[in-house]
Design a protein around this motif. Structure first.
Motif, PDB file in Angstrom:
ATOM      1  N   TYR A   4       0.844  -1.193   0.000  1.00 42.64           N
ATOM      2  CA  TYR A   4       0.000   0.000   0.000  1.00 42.64           C
ATOM      3  C   TYR A   4       0.884   1.249   0.000  1.00 42.64           C
ATOM      4  N   GLY A   5       1.883   1.218  -0.899  1.00 41.18           N
ATOM      5  CA  GLY A   5       2.716   2.394  -1.127  1.00 41.18           C
ATOM      6  C   GLY A   5       1.929   3.446  -1.900  1.00 41.18           C
ATOM      7  N   LYS A   6       2.609   4.541  -2.235  1.00 45.80           N
ATOM      8  CA  LYS A   6       1.916   5.720  -2.785  1.00 45.80           C
ATOM      9  C   LYS A   6       1.040   5.387  -4.000  1.00 45.80           C
ATOM     10  N   ASP A   7       1.621   4.714  -5.005  1.00 48.57           N
ATOM     11  CA  ASP A   7       0.883   4.488  -6.253  1.00 48.57           C
ATOM     12  C   ASP A   7      -0.249   3.489  -6.071  1.00 48.57           C
ATOM     13  N   PHE A   8       0.050   2.384  -5.366  1.00 48.66           N
ATOM     14  CA  PHE A   8      -0.994   1.366  -5.209  1.00 48.66           C
ATOM     15  C   PHE A   8      -2.122   1.906  -4.317  1.00 48.66           C
ATOM     16  N   ALA A   9      -1.762   2.633  -3.265  1.00 47.12           N
ATOM     17  CA  ALA A   9      -2.797   3.186  -2.372  1.00 47.12           C
ATOM     18  C   ALA A   9      -3.687   4.176  -3.137  1.00 47.12           C
ATOM     19  N   ALA A  10      -3.080   4.950  -4.045  1.00 52.16           N
ATOM     20  CA  ALA A  10      -3.875   5.905  -4.832  1.00 52.16           C
ATOM     21  C   ALA A  10      -4.872   5.158  -5.712  1.00 52.16           C
ATOM     22  N   PHE A  11      -4.414   4.062  -6.319  1.00 55.90           N
ATOM     23  CA  PHE A  11      -5.306   3.253  -7.160  1.00 55.90           C
ATOM     24  C   PHE A  11      -6.409   2.626  -6.300  1.00 55.90           C
ATOM     25  N   TYR A  12      -6.012   2.048  -5.166  1.00 53.17           N
ATOM     26  CA  TYR A  12      -6.979   1.391  -4.275  1.00 53.17           C
ATOM     27  C   TYR A  12      -8.042   2.391  -3.837  1.00 53.17           C
ATOM     28  N   SER A  13      -7.586   3.565  -3.433  1.00 54.81           N
ATOM     29  CA  SER A  13      -8.522   4.576  -2.928  1.00 54.81           C
ATOM     30  C   SER A  13      -9.542   4.978  -3.992  1.00 54.81           C
ATOM     31  N   GLU A  14      -9.053   5.082  -5.227  1.00 50.96           N
ATOM     32  CA  GLU A  14      -9.951   5.554  -6.286  1.00 50.96           C
ATOM     33  C   GLU A  14     -10.864   4.450  -6.830  1.00 50.96           C
ATOM     34  N   LYS A  15     -10.330   3.221  -6.960  1.00 54.08           N
ATOM     35  CA  LYS A  15     -11.075   2.167  -7.680  1.00 54.08           C
ATOM     36  C   LYS A  15     -11.594   1.024  -6.822  1.00 54.08           C
ATOM     37  N   TRP A  16     -10.899   0.705  -5.748  1.00 50.61           N
ATOM     38  CA  TRP A  16     -11.248  -0.514  -5.013  1.00 50.61           C
ATOM     39  C   TRP A  16     -11.802  -0.261  -3.616  1.00 50.61           C
ATOM     40  N   ASP A  17     -11.968   0.982  -3.271  1.00 49.67           N
ATOM     41  CA  ASP A  17     -12.404   1.282  -1.900  1.00 49.67           C
ATOM     42  C   ASP A  17     -13.932   1.194  -1.817  1.00 49.67           C
ATOM     43  N   LEU A  18     -14.468  -0.009  -2.051  1.00 51.06           N
ATOM     44  CA  LEU A  18     -15.906  -0.178  -2.216  1.00 51.06           C
ATOM     45  C   LEU A  18     -16.508  -1.090  -1.152  1.00 51.06           C
ATOM     46  N   TRP A  19     -15.629  -1.745  -0.389  1.00 46.50           N
ATOM     47  CA  TRP A  19     -16.108  -2.798   0.508  1.00 46.50           C
ATOM     48  C   TRP A  19     -16.986  -2.230   1.637  1.00 46.50           C
ATOM     49  N   GLY A  20     -16.619  -1.052   2.130  1.00 47.97           N
ATOM     50  CA  GLY A  20     -17.392  -0.437   3.217  1.00 47.97           C
ATOM     51  C   GLY A  20     -18.853  -0.252   2.818  1.00 47.97           C
ATOM     52  N   ALA A  21     -19.065   0.262   1.597  1.00 46.85           N
ATOM     53  CA  ALA A  21     -20.450   0.489   1.128  1.00 46.85           C
ATOM     54  C   ALA A  21     -21.170  -0.840   0.946  1.00 46.85           C
ATOM     55  N   ARG A  22     -20.440  -1.841   0.492  1.00 42.04           N
ATOM     56  CA  ARG A  22     -21.067  -3.147   0.290  1.00 42.04           C
ATOM     57  C   ARG A  22     -21.486  -3.770   1.635  1.00 42.04           C
ATOM     58  N   MET A  23     -20.647  -3.560   2.657  1.00 40.48           N
ATOM     59  CA  MET A  23     -20.925  -4.181   3.953  1.00 40.48           C
ATOM     60  C   MET A  23     -21.907  -3.386   4.802  1.00 40.48           C
ATOM     61  N   TRP A  24     -22.114  -2.111   4.472  1.00 40.98           N
ATOM     62  CA  TRP A  24     -22.876  -1.244   5.350  1.00 40.98           C
ATOM     63  C   TRP A  24     -24.287  -1.764   5.664  1.00 40.98           C
ATOM     64  N   PRO A  25     -25.054  -2.249   4.682  1.00 38.18           N
ATOM     65  CA  PRO A  25     -26.410  -2.730   5.039  1.00 38.18           C
ATOM     66  C   PRO A  25     -26.362  -3.818   6.113  1.00 38.18           C
ATOM     67  N   PHE A  26     -25.409  -4.731   6.015  1.00 41.26           N
ATOM     68  CA  PHE A  26     -25.290  -5.788   7.035  1.00 41.26           C
ATOM     69  C   PHE A  26     -24.854  -5.181   8.376  1.00 41.26           C
ATOM     70  N   LEU A  27     -23.788  -4.389   8.334  1.00 35.67           N
ATOM     71  CA  LEU A  27     -23.233  -3.830   9.576  1.00 35.67           C
ATOM     72  C   LEU A  27     -24.271  -2.966  10.303  1.00 35.67           C
ATOM     73  N   SER A  28     -24.946  -2.107   9.535  1.00 35.69           N
ATOM     74  CA  SER A  28     -25.891  -1.180  10.189  1.00 35.69           C
ATOM     75  C   SER A  28     -27.075  -1.946  10.775  1.00 35.69           C
ATOM     76  N   ALA A  29     -27.483  -3.038  10.103  1.00 31.09           N
ATOM     77  CA  ALA A  29     -28.611  -3.825  10.637  1.00 31.09           C
ATOM     78  C   ALA A  29     -28.212  -4.504  11.952  1.00 31.09           C
ATOM     79  N   VAL A  30     -26.999  -5.057  11.998  1.00 28.78           N
ATOM     80  CA  VAL A  30     -26.539  -5.709  13.242  1.00 28.78           C
ATOM     81  C   VAL A  30     -26.453  -4.685  14.371  1.00 28.78           C
ATOM     82  N   VAL A  31     -25.868  -3.529  14.062  1.00 28.87           N
ATOM     83  CA  VAL A  31     -25.689  -2.510  15.101  1.00 28.87           C
ATOM     84  C   VAL A  31     -27.047  -1.987  15.578  1.00 28.87           C
TER      85      VAL A  31
END
Ligand SMILES: C[S@@+](CC[C@H](N)C(=O)[O-])C[C@H]1O[C@@H](n2cnc3c(N)ncnc32)[C@H](O)[C@@H]1O
Length: 252
Positions: A4-31
């Motif tokens: 997760y160096g500079k270039d890979f982190a920049a790519f991850y942040s822009e393109k792959w940072d999607l898991w939180g939104a995918r998990m939110w319906p489950f997480l929010s329902a449990v909480v």
């Protein structure tokens, strides 16, 4: 080689940072069901901050921890209301307890030594309030065996990323070799990162949870239904094991 160096982190942040939104319906329902009074949320291995952002927007005081300074920078930008710190979760000591602790999306698979997994669970537990909930998901042995065996290429306007995946069934170690070519004005700059994950068997994960004093329910990590024998990802909802009273004395 740091990951997760500079270039890979920049790519991850822009393109792959999607898991939180995918998990939110489950997480929010449990909480909402099990910890409706929850106010504070600690996201371990928060990555580029997608979950922290949503957590903050939903009224929680959010704290994020990640080993990569670059991921931390992205998370701070994405979730400006959150406190985000660069730290190794295995040595975490924030001196604060949280109502909700999460650790999502492969993060714990980066701990390839079972002792480290136990330490991470213990750290999560020590940052959990007495009625708090710890939720994590992990790739399993079956998941890495079936999915980490291909090569793929991603083309973006400013980046070409080659991903070579492999899995050693004897050691349960999976490797992702990322070779990227990122555009810097007229030139492309090459970077490379090797990510090493362990595909844990359910009994290994559960032994560490148990030894760290956590009780749990588990789900299939993709369907959120009952876990299957060959679930490629497992999702655990954990609580502190309540102390047992023996002859009037409390045993933790
Ligand atoms: C696959 S990403 C997941 C990020 C985020 N949880 C998500 O859902 O997008 C794994 C993250 O774990 C972090 N990480 C790996 N080992 C860590 C450790 N020992 N302590 C803290 N962070 C770690 C990496 O820097 C990376 O940001």
């Amino acid at each position: 080689m740091s990951i997760y160096g500079k270039d890979f982190a920049a790519f991850y942040s822009e393109k792959w940072d999607l898991w939180g939104a995918r998990m939110w319906p489950f997480l929010s329902a449990v909480v909402a069901k099990e910890a409706p009074q929850a106010k504070t949320w600690l996201d371990l291995c928060c990555g580029a901050g997608s979950l922290l952002k949503i957590v903050g927007e939903n009224g929680f005081q959010a704290t994020g921890i990640d080993l990569s300074e670059h991921q931390v920078e992205h998370a701070r930008r994405k979730a400006p209301g959150a406190r985000v710190l660069a730290h190794d979760i295995r040595a975490l000591e924030l001196n604060q307890r949280f109502d909700i602790v999460t650790c999502m999306f492969d993060s714990l698979n980066y701990l390839v030594d079972e002792e480290d997994l136990f330490t991470a669970f213990s750290r999560a537990k020590s940052h959990l309030s007495d009625d708090g909930i710890f939720i994590c998901d992990m790739n399993t042995y079956e998941g890495l065996k079936n999915q980490w065996c291909a090569m793929s290429v991603t083309h973006e306007p400013d980046l070409t990323l080659v991903i070579e995946a492999s899995f050693d069934a004897d050691t349960a170690i999976g490797r992702l070799l990322f070779t990227g070519f990122s555009r810097k004005r007229k030139h492309y700059q090459r970077f490379q990162e090797e990510h090493v994950e362990r595909g844990y068997r359910p009994e290994e994960i559960e032994r560490s949870l148990h030894h760290s004093g956590l009780i749990f329910r588990k789900y299939d990590g993709y369907s959120f239904g009952r876990p299957k024998k060959r679930s490629g990802r497992l999702l655990y909802v954990c609580k502190k094991n309540p102390p047992i009273s023996i002859g009037g004395k409390i045993k933790a």
